[in-house]
Scaffold this active site. Structure first.
Site, PDB file in Angstrom:
ATOM      1  N   ASP A   9      86.692 -78.072  36.914  1.00 39.55           N
ATOM      2  CA  ASP A   9      85.739 -78.386  35.862  1.00 39.55           C
ATOM      3  C   ASP A   9      85.347 -79.852  36.105  1.00 39.55           C
ATOM      4  O   ASP A   9      86.033 -80.561  36.854  1.00 39.55           O
ATOM      5  CB  ASP A   9      86.465 -78.216  34.508  1.00 39.55           C
ATOM      6  CG  ASP A   9      85.621 -78.650  33.339  1.00 39.55           C
ATOM      7  OD1 ASP A   9      84.510 -78.135  33.186  1.00 39.55           O
ATOM      8  OD2 ASP A   9      86.077 -79.530  32.582  1.00 39.55           O
ATOM      9  N   LEU A  10      84.257 -80.312  35.512  1.00 41.94           N
ATOM     10  CA  LEU A  10      83.819 -81.691  35.798  1.00 41.94           C
ATOM     11  C   LEU A  10      84.200 -82.658  34.673  1.00 41.94           C
ATOM     12  O   LEU A  10      85.076 -83.510  34.838  1.00 41.94           O
ATOM     13  CB  LEU A  10      82.300 -81.696  36.024  1.00 41.94           C
ATOM     14  CG  LEU A  10      81.671 -83.049  36.348  1.00 41.94           C
ATOM     15  CD1 LEU A  10      82.249 -83.658  37.613  1.00 41.94           C
ATOM     16  CD2 LEU A  10      80.151 -82.904  36.494  1.00 41.94           C
ATOM     17  N   ASP A  11      83.550 -82.492  33.510  1.00 39.00           N
ATOM     18  CA  ASP A  11      83.790 -83.410  32.393  1.00 39.00           C
ATOM     19  C   ASP A  11      85.211 -83.233  31.863  1.00 39.00           C
ATOM     20  O   ASP A  11      85.597 -82.130  31.472  1.00 39.00           O
ATOM     21  CB  ASP A  11      82.765 -83.134  31.283  1.00 39.00           C
ATOM     22  CG  ASP A  11      83.009 -83.972  30.045  1.00 39.00           C
ATOM     23  OD1 ASP A  11      83.588 -85.059  30.165  1.00 39.00           O
ATOM     24  OD2 ASP A  11      82.627 -83.516  28.948  1.00 39.00           O
ATOM     25  N   THR A  17      82.769 -87.829  31.145  1.00 33.14           N
ATOM     26  CA  THR A  17      81.380 -87.964  30.691  1.00 33.14           C
ATOM     27  C   THR A  17      81.260 -87.669  29.194  1.00 33.14           C
ATOM     28  O   THR A  17      80.207 -87.885  28.608  1.00 33.14           O
ATOM     29  CB  THR A  17      80.437 -87.040  31.503  1.00 33.14           C
ATOM     30  OG1 THR A  17      81.117 -85.824  31.800  1.00 33.14           O
ATOM     31  CG2 THR A  17      80.019 -87.695  32.811  1.00 33.14           C
ATOM     32  N   LYS A  45      83.369 -80.292  23.733  1.00 35.09           N
ATOM     33  CA  LYS A  45      83.903 -80.313  25.094  1.00 35.09           C
ATOM     34  C   LYS A  45      83.840 -78.933  25.756  1.00 35.09           C
ATOM     35  O   LYS A  45      84.342 -77.960  25.191  1.00 35.09           O
ATOM     36  CB  LYS A  45      85.330 -80.862  25.105  1.00 35.09           C
ATOM     37  CG  LYS A  45      85.325 -82.354  24.832  1.00 35.09           C
ATOM     38  CD  LYS A  45      86.657 -83.019  25.080  1.00 35.09           C
ATOM     39  CE  LYS A  45      86.505 -84.521  24.850  1.00 35.09           C
ATOM     40  NZ  LYS A  45      87.796 -85.202  24.813  1.00 35.09           N
ATOM     41  N   SER A 114      81.280 -75.987  36.376  1.00 31.63           N
ATOM     42  CA  SER A 114      81.010 -76.802  35.180  1.00 31.63           C
ATOM     43  C   SER A 114      79.880 -76.214  34.351  1.00 31.63           C
ATOM     44  O   SER A 114      78.953 -75.620  34.894  1.00 31.63           O
ATOM     45  CB  SER A 114      80.631 -78.220  35.637  1.00 31.63           C
ATOM     46  OG  SER A 114      80.044 -78.952  34.586  1.00 31.63           O
ATOM     47  N   ALA A 115      79.947 -76.426  33.031  1.00 36.79           N
ATOM     48  CA  ALA A 115      78.865 -75.994  32.139  1.00 36.79           C
ATOM     49  C   ALA A 115      77.665 -76.940  32.212  1.00 36.79           C
ATOM     50  O   ALA A 115      76.588 -76.627  31.714  1.00 36.79           O
ATOM     51  CB  ALA A 115      79.386 -75.956  30.706  1.00 36.79           C
ATOM     52  N   LYS A 145      81.700 -70.279  29.192  1.00 34.99           N
ATOM     53  CA  LYS A 145      83.154 -70.123  29.078  1.00 34.99           C
ATOM     54  C   LYS A 145      83.439 -69.809  27.600  1.00 34.99           C
ATOM     55  O   LYS A 145      82.771 -70.375  26.746  1.00 34.99           O
ATOM     56  CB  LYS A 145      83.859 -71.435  29.456  1.00 34.99           C
ATOM     57  CG  LYS A 145      83.577 -71.918  30.891  1.00 34.99           C
ATOM     58  CD  LYS A 145      84.023 -73.369  31.078  1.00 34.99           C
ATOM     59  CE  LYS A 145      83.573 -73.931  32.409  1.00 34.99           C
ATOM     60  NZ  LYS A 145      83.874 -75.351  32.614  1.00 34.99           N
ATOM     61  N   GLU A 169      91.148 -77.324  34.319  1.00 36.77           N
ATOM     62  CA  GLU A 169      90.292 -77.333  33.114  1.00 36.77           C
ATOM     63  C   GLU A 169      90.857 -78.208  32.001  1.00 36.77           C
ATOM     64  O   GLU A 169      92.069 -78.268  31.819  1.00 36.77           O
ATOM     65  CB  GLU A 169      90.209 -75.916  32.553  1.00 36.77           C
ATOM     66  CG  GLU A 169      88.889 -75.212  32.728  1.00 36.77           C
ATOM     67  CD  GLU A 169      87.697 -75.828  32.005  1.00 36.77           C
ATOM     68  OE1 GLU A 169      87.891 -76.640  31.083  1.00 36.77           O
ATOM     69  OE2 GLU A 169      86.573 -75.493  32.352  1.00 36.77           O
ATOM     70  N   ASP A 170      89.966 -78.864  31.247  1.00 32.55           N
ATOM     71  CA  ASP A 170      90.426 -79.672  30.103  1.00 32.55           C
ATOM     72  C   ASP A 170      90.091 -79.018  28.767  1.00 32.55           C
ATOM     73  O   ASP A 170      90.503 -79.527  27.723  1.00 32.55           O
ATOM     74  CB  ASP A 170      89.787 -81.072  30.125  1.00 32.55           C
ATOM     75  CG  ASP A 170      88.319 -81.032  29.761  1.00 32.55           C
ATOM     76  OD1 ASP A 170      87.586 -80.195  30.335  1.00 32.55           O
ATOM     77  OD2 ASP A 170      87.893 -81.819  28.908  1.00 32.55           O
TER      78      ASP A 170
HETATM   79  P1  B16 Z   1      74.759 -80.894  30.073  1.00 38.15           P
HETATM   80  P2  B16 Z   1      82.145 -79.412  31.745  1.00 38.15           P
HETATM   81  C1  B16 Z   1      80.321 -79.805  29.820  1.00 38.15           C
HETATM   82  O1  B16 Z   1      80.897 -80.178  31.042  1.00 38.15           O
HETATM   83  C2  B16 Z   1      80.686 -80.843  28.750  1.00 38.15           C
HETATM   84  O2  B16 Z   1      82.085 -80.843  28.522  1.00 38.15           O
HETATM   85  C3  B16 Z   1      79.979 -80.495  27.464  1.00 38.15           C
HETATM   86  O3  B16 Z   1      80.283 -81.456  26.469  1.00 38.15           O
HETATM   87  C4  B16 Z   1      78.459 -80.448  27.718  1.00 38.15           C
HETATM   88  O4  B16 Z   1      77.763 -80.099  26.531  1.00 38.15           O
HETATM   89  C5  B16 Z   1      78.179 -79.432  28.824  1.00 38.15           C
HETATM   90  O5  B16 Z   1      78.905 -79.787  29.996  1.00 38.15           O
HETATM   91  C6  B16 Z   1      76.708 -79.336  29.165  1.00 38.15           C
HETATM   92  O6  B16 Z   1      76.280 -80.539  29.739  1.00 38.15           O
HETATM   93  O7  B16 Z   1      74.074 -81.267  28.817  1.00 38.15           O
HETATM   94  O8  B16 Z   1      74.903 -82.029  31.068  1.00 38.15           O
HETATM   95  O9  B16 Z   1      74.148 -79.668  30.736  1.00 38.15           O
HETATM   96  O10 B16 Z   1      83.361 -79.795  30.971  1.00 38.15           O
HETATM   97  O11 B16 Z   1      81.866 -77.915  31.730  1.00 38.15           O
HETATM   98  O12 B16 Z   1      82.128 -79.981  33.137  1.00 38.15           O
HETATM   99 MG    MG Z   2      85.505 -80.067  30.731  1.00 40.12          MG
END
Ligand code: B16
Ligand code: MG
Length: 216
Positions: A9-11, A17, A45, A114-115, A145, A169-170
């Site tokens: 996962d990224l964030d 972020t 998150k 990542s989302a 997810k 994953e966090d």
């Molecule tokens: P964006 P992850 C997620 O990242 C974030 O945790 C979440 O807070 C955010 O809304 C989502 O990405 C979408 O991000 O607006 O940049 O498309 O944890 O899945 O890496």
């Molecule tokens: Mg995350």
């Protein structure tokens, strides 16, 4: 069992972020006349941009048309990108680079799941794109997810059976997504929140392939 791929996962796993998401969402909330508190941010998150906006509007007790919501999400993303464009490799979380290098040297495939629709840009900003054999981001999935789509797509692109993948994953929904995809999952963060994961670590400092072997 021998693990053949790691999916990150990224964030919250590779970079933090969430703090930039918070600043941008709070700016939007202030424009709308209310304060979005850090504890509210926890609910965002791992959640998609559109769903995050819905949660924010729920907190503020406000409703808008789909067209208005789309404008707001676009505006928030513009503010968010101002922070992302200033990111540097210093923001990679401790121990991550060492672990990625170790995986590379051991011939283990690496993917991002990542989302975030901004994931490729973030990887570029912190200069780690070259580590990834596959990048599955929010533009490439239709189900959020805990649906396993993002991780299954990553495994497919890597050509590795899901049972031989481990996900980092966090977010609780991310842990569920990994397990729903028949993958192993290592939670990064608090054991209370991520209790369904096969193992929970506070971060990648002092974590290595040897520790991975122990859970897989
Ligand atoms: P964006 P992850 C997620 O990242 C974030 O945790 C979440 O807070 C955010 O809304 C989502 O990405 C979408 O991000 O607006 O940049 O498309 O944890 O899945 O890496
Ligand atoms: Mg995350």
């Amino acid at each position: 069992m021998k693990i053949k791929a790691c999916i990150f996962d990224l964030d919250g796993v590779i970079v933090d972020t969430a703090k930039y998401h918070y600043l941008a969402w709070n700016r939007l909330a202030k424009d709308l006349g209310f304060e979005f508190l850090p504890e509210h941010n926890e609910r965002l998150k791992g959640v998609s941009r559109v769903r995050s906006l819905e949660i924010l509007l729920e907190v503020g007790g406000l409703t808008f048309s789909d067209a208005e919501k789309e404008q707001m999400a676009t505006l928030k993303n513009e503010w968010y990108l101002e922070f992302i464009h200033k990111m540097t490799p210093d923001e990679i979380l401790p121990g991550v680079l060492t672990f990625l290098s170790e995986l590379r040297n051991a011939g283990i495939k690496i993917a991002l799941g990542s989302a975030s629709k901004n994931a490729p840009l973030i990887l570029q900003q912190v200069k780690i794109t070259q580590f990834f054999d596959a990048v599955i981001d929010g533009n490439k999935v239709s189900k959020a997810k805990p649906d396993p789509e993002v991780f299954l797509n990553a495994a497919k692109e890597l050509g590795v059976d899901p049972s031989l993948c481990v996900v980092f994953e966090d977010a609780e929904a991310g842990v569920e997504a990994a397990l729903n995809g028949n993958m192993r999952c290592i939670g990064v963060g608090s054991p209370e929140v991520l209790n369904r994961a096969n193992l929970v670590i506070p971060g990648f400092e002092n974590f290595s392939l040897v520790s991975l072997d122990a859970v897989c």
